[in-house]
Design a protein around this motif. Structure first.
Motif, PDB file in Angstrom:
ATOM      1  N   HIS A  48       0.823  -1.220   0.000  1.00 11.17           N
ATOM      2  CA  HIS A  48       0.000   0.000   0.000  1.00 11.17           C
ATOM      3  C   HIS A  48       0.851   1.261   0.000  1.00 11.17           C
ATOM      4  N   PRO A  52      -1.053   1.397  -4.702  1.00  8.61           N
ATOM      5  CA  PRO A  52      -2.369   1.170  -4.079  1.00  8.61           C
ATOM      6  C   PRO A  52      -3.224   0.147  -4.824  1.00  8.61           C
ATOM      7  N   ALA A  55      -2.082  -3.211  -3.878  1.00  8.55           N
ATOM      8  CA  ALA A  55      -2.475  -3.464  -2.488  1.00  8.55           C
ATOM      9  C   ALA A  55      -3.905  -3.993  -2.388  1.00  8.55           C
ATOM     10  N   ARG A  81      -5.408  -5.642   5.846  1.00  9.01           N
ATOM     11  CA  ARG A  81      -5.262  -5.534   4.387  1.00  9.01           C
ATOM     12  C   ARG A  81      -6.419  -6.222   3.657  1.00  9.01           C
TER      13      ARG A  81
END
Lengths: 288, 188
Positions: A48, A52, A55, A81
């Protein structure tokens, strides 16, 4: 009762004691935790902080393979996550389409993700757990340490009160221990800065250890491999840096629960702890 | 705090717009109440405290923001966003600023976080999961920090916390494709 287990990378390495003690506790409760097939890393902070989209894509890859079953997570960083990716993907159709392009599968963000603490406290329940307690942790004063990522941000994790979570406290009380009141339950330990900038971790863990000690704790219970490693493996470094003496064993909550259920030290991998717990456990009549 | 006085040339410029587009966070909503900096675990050591960072973004101070150490020292603990009355997601802002800082070649020289992140992700791309021993060895070689924490590896071996062999999940070619498509923004 059965959930697909997402152990996360640490549970096969530095946190293998968390893994073993989780399975030992699950066995006592008849809780089945078959591993999610071919799960991959959640991406952690590295993903992240770098990309992004990646992620969200890494968790989507694993969660899309769950076939709608609920996924159980032990590591609070993985939990964060996986739930964050679910939140992003379910709430943003354009992002969902981009993630589908990356992963090669259209995932709707709908695979339920639960932390072990939620499963134990809410799905199994304290009454059922109480039936399995054969060696109550009487007289053991435990500081329950949740760290950052279980309870924050609450609109994503929906775990418990964000400032004063109590699920782990409830479990420790069920195990016969005393869960002490203290203000650092959700303070940050510094996480992966243990490798890149250890001074951050030393400062933050010193605050946490110092507060636990001041609140009268005999030991700390954790639910995260990074929290455990930082508080346990770096405790001697902290003591040297700040001229203090803490000598606080730092358990995974599953190790303490397993002890109360009569599991052996080896089933719970107590020998993996850096701050020796045997003296404390024997002084409370719990060790063997 | 940055020592030099910042000349305000306008409020709510290109930087705030770019940060919002990349992260979804709304820096222009900040009221400077300081709840973020009051709860931030690294504020006491930061060159820019969280509320100052947001103000700099509002004031379009691209150079200062992208070169700040703070965006790399943020632990992503989510305390700021949890407590912010205006829901300014500073943690998400920092993720976007890290990407922008690297792209602009402005990364603060003191930090090794980008190296760590690269090593970490390359292991995940190749193996599917993190190989902790390999991660630490590669990071140390890349940064030259060979002697730091030299006592830790033997301790971890003796505690059984550092398996010599790493994990490997099938589907490496597929993962490489995933990483490539993510870097391209998921449009291909």
């Amino acid at each position: 009762m059965s959930y697909l287990f997402f152990p996360g990378c640490s549970l096969d390495g530095t946190a293998k004691d968390f893994h073993r003690s989780t399975l030992a506790v699950a066995a006592k409760l008849g809780l089945e935790l078959p591993e999610l097939k071919d799960w991959i890393c959640c991406g952690s902070t590295a993903a992240h902080g770098t990309d992004p989209l990646l992620a969200d894509a890494l968790p989507a890859k694993s969660l899309s393979a769950a076939g709608g079953n609920t996924v159980a997570v032990a590591c609070s960083a993985c939990y964060s996550r996986l739930k964050t990716a679910n939140h992003h993907i379910a709430g943003d159709a354009a992002l969902r389409a981009r993630v589908a392009q990356v992963v090669g599968v259209d995932y709707d963000g709908g695979t339920p993700v639960l932390h072990l603490l939620e499963i134990l406290c809410r799905d199994i329940g304290r009454a059922r757990i109480a039936q399995t307690i054969t060696r109550p942790l009487a007289g053991l004063r435990v500081a329950c340490y949740y760290g950052c990522l279980l309870a924050r941000p609450p609109e994503i994790t929906n775990f418990d009160d964000a400032e004063n979570p109590t699920l782990m406290d409830q479990l420790m009380e069920t195990a016969g221990a005393t869960a002490i009141g203290w203000p650092h339950k959700t303070e940050c330990c510094g996480a992966s800065f243990s490798i890149t900038e250890a001074s951050i971790v030393l400062e933050l863990t010193n605050e946490i250890l110092s507060m636990a000690k001041a609140a009268g704790a005999d030991c700390i219970a954790t639910a995260c491999p990074l929290c455990q490693l930082n508080l346990d493996m770096r405790q001697r470094d902290v003591e040297r840096r700040f001229g203090r003496r803490y000598n606080l064993p730092v358990f995974y909550f599953t190790q303490l629960l397993g002890l109360a259920m009569g599991c052996s030290s080896s089933e719970l991998s107590l020998a993996s702890l850096v701050v020796e717990p045997q003296g404390l456990l024997e002084s409370k009549g719990i060790g063997r | 705090m940055i020592a030099a006085t910042i000349e305000i040339g306008g409020v709510g410029g290109a930087l705030a717009s770019e940060v919002k587009a990349r992260s979804g966070a709304s820096p222009m909503s900040c009221l400077q109440c300081l709840k973020c900096s009051s709860g931030c675990p690294v504020a006491s050591r930061a060159d820019l405290k969280p509320h100052e960072l947001v103000r700099m973004v509002q004031m379009d101070q691209r150079e200062v923001v992208l070169a700040s150490r703070f965006i790399w020292e943020c632990t992503s603990c989510q305390t700021c966003i949890t407590r912010c009355p205006q829901q300014v997601n500073i943690a998400a802002m920092n993720d976007a600023l890290r990407v922008m800082s690297r792209a602009a070649g402005k990364v603060a020289p003191e930090t090794t976080v980008p190296v760590f992140n690269d090593v970490f992700l390359s292991i995940v791309r190749n193996r599917g999961r993190v190989y902790e021993l390999g991660l630490m060895a590669s990071y140390k070689l890349r940064t030259g920090r060979l002697l730091e924490d030299a006592d830790k590896a033997p301790m971890m071996f003796s505690k059984g916390k550092l398996p010599l062999l790493g994990p490997r999940v099938r589907g490496r070619d597929q993962r490489r494709e995933m990483f490539r498509r993510a870097a391209e923004g998921g449009n291909k």
